[in-house]
Design an enzyme around this catalytic site. Structure first.
Site, PDB file in Angstrom:
ATOM      1  N   LEU A 100      -9.132   4.389  -4.078  1.00 51.94           N
ATOM      2  CA  LEU A 100      -8.539   5.292  -5.059  1.00 51.94           C
ATOM      3  C   LEU A 100      -7.287   5.910  -4.459  1.00 51.94           C
ATOM      4  O   LEU A 100      -7.206   6.110  -3.243  1.00 51.94           O
ATOM      5  CB  LEU A 100      -9.518   6.411  -5.438  1.00 51.94           C
ATOM      6  CG  LEU A 100     -10.745   6.045  -6.278  1.00 51.94           C
ATOM      7  CD1 LEU A 100     -11.597   7.283  -6.515  1.00 51.94           C
ATOM      8  CD2 LEU A 100     -10.351   5.408  -7.594  1.00 51.94           C
ATOM      9  N   ASP A 101      -6.322   6.246  -5.314  1.00 48.53           N
ATOM     10  CA  ASP A 101      -5.128   6.952  -4.857  1.00 48.53           C
ATOM     11  C   ASP A 101      -5.517   8.327  -4.319  1.00 48.53           C
ATOM     12  O   ASP A 101      -6.565   8.870  -4.650  1.00 48.53           O
ATOM     13  CB  ASP A 101      -4.138   7.137  -6.015  1.00 48.53           C
ATOM     14  CG  ASP A 101      -3.733   5.820  -6.648  1.00 48.53           C
ATOM     15  OD1 ASP A 101      -3.783   4.797  -5.950  1.00 48.53           O
ATOM     16  OD2 ASP A 101      -3.381   5.823  -7.840  1.00 48.53           O
ATOM     17  N   GLY A 102      -4.618   8.909  -3.548  1.00 49.29           N
ATOM     18  CA  GLY A 102      -4.887  10.216  -2.969  1.00 49.29           C
ATOM     19  C   GLY A 102      -5.153  11.292  -4.000  1.00 49.29           C
ATOM     20  O   GLY A 102      -5.985  12.185  -3.787  1.00 49.29           O
ATOM     21  N   THR A 104      -6.353  10.769  -7.045  1.00 43.06           N
ATOM     22  CA  THR A 104      -7.422  10.378  -7.949  1.00 43.06           C
ATOM     23  C   THR A 104      -8.755  10.765  -7.339  1.00 43.06           C
ATOM     24  O   THR A 104      -8.979  10.609  -6.140  1.00 43.06           O
ATOM     25  CB  THR A 104      -7.389   8.859  -8.216  1.00 43.06           C
ATOM     26  OG1 THR A 104      -6.122   8.502  -8.768  1.00 43.06           O
ATOM     27  CG2 THR A 104      -8.480   8.451  -9.185  1.00 43.06           C
ATOM     28  N   HIS A 183      -2.070   1.025  -8.785  1.00 43.05           N
ATOM     29  CA  HIS A 183      -1.875   2.155  -9.714  1.00 43.05           C
ATOM     30  C   HIS A 183      -2.028   1.717 -11.170  1.00 43.05           C
ATOM     31  O   HIS A 183      -1.315   2.197 -12.058  1.00 43.05           O
ATOM     32  CB  HIS A 183      -0.488   2.767  -9.520  1.00 43.05           C
ATOM     33  CG  HIS A 183      -0.339   3.518  -8.238  1.00 43.05           C
ATOM     34  ND1 HIS A 183       0.863   4.069  -7.840  1.00 43.05           N
ATOM     35  CD2 HIS A 183      -1.216   3.803  -7.245  1.00 43.05           C
ATOM     36  CE1 HIS A 183       0.721   4.665  -6.667  1.00 43.05           C
ATOM     37  NE2 HIS A 183      -0.547   4.519  -6.285  1.00 43.05           N
TER      38      HIS A 183
END
Length: 231
Positions: A100-102, A104, A183
């Site tokens: 997961l993105d930072g 998210t 993303h």
């Protein structure tokens, strides 16, 4: 990892039972009897219970409720990693099955079983993921059909796989995707002129984030949850 937690994991006992085992002088660490529940156990420690060596058997599987601001890598120059949240032996041997993105939040699966995680992340295996999304602008109904047909992302040659969109409110929705482009969810909404302001993963395959886990908390997966990704 604290000794009491190590004993709970390897012996399958409660923390109260672990404290009693220690009190009864049945545990040795590196050849010495100890009663310290808070003793730090590392890979270099030799732990014995009644003279029998204790060690982790087989691969490990966890779910984590990832907080905002943590990254899904072992090393980052600017942000804390999810692995600092794990009070386990040798967290450096674990990896994330589906990053997961930072910014998210939500469900992250962690393991040291590479074949198991491959079934989650490989494009050859269709593994659906469900996200809760908050948006900057109102979401028109026609977006449902647009996502179902596939979206042309900037810089991509092919459309995304069909995605399921469930509108929950004027600026919130659930989206289910079956691939993991860079993303992807944010780029899909950007492609229809909207912006994601909050993103939270709720589900991977049939495994749902445990509602009792607060951000930063984790637990071992059940046998049923592990088997959900087995052939």
């Amino acid at each position: 990892m604290r000794l009491d937690k190590f004993l709970c994991t390897t012996l399958g006992i409660t923390r109260r039972e672990a404290a009693k085992v220690l009190k009864d002088k049945r545990i040795e660490v590196n050849g010495e009897i100890t009663k310290s529940i808070a003793l730090k156990i590392t890979d270099d420690c030799d732990v014995e219970f009644d003279g029998r060596p204790l060690r982790f058997e087989g691969p490990r599987y966890y779910m984590l409720n990832k907080p905002q601001g943590f990254v899904c890598s072992h090393v980052d120059d600017h942000n804390p990693t999810v692995f600092v949240l794990l009070d386990i032996v040798s967290p450096e041997k674990m990896h994330v099955a589906g990053r997961l993105d930072g910014d998210t939040t939500g469900l992250v699966l962690l393991t040291d079983d590479g074949q198991w995680s491959h079934r989650i992340t490989s494009p050859r295996h269709v593994c659906e993921k469900v996200y809760y999304v908050e948006l900057a602008d109102p979401l028109p109904e026609e977006t449902i059909a647009h996502f179902a047909e596939g979206v042309q992302l900037r810089g991509e040659k092919e459309l995304t796989r069909p995605a399921k969109l469930e509108i929950l409110g004027e600026r919130e929705a659930l989206i289910t995707i079956s691939e993991g482009k860079y993303h992807q969810v944010k780029r899909m909404f950007a492609a229809v002129g909207n912006k994601v302001v909050a993103l939270h993963r709720e589900k991977i395959g049939s495994v749902e984030l445990d509602e009792e886990l607060e951000p930063g908390e984790y637990r071992q997966l059940t046998a049923e949850e592990i088997a959900a990704f087995m052939p």
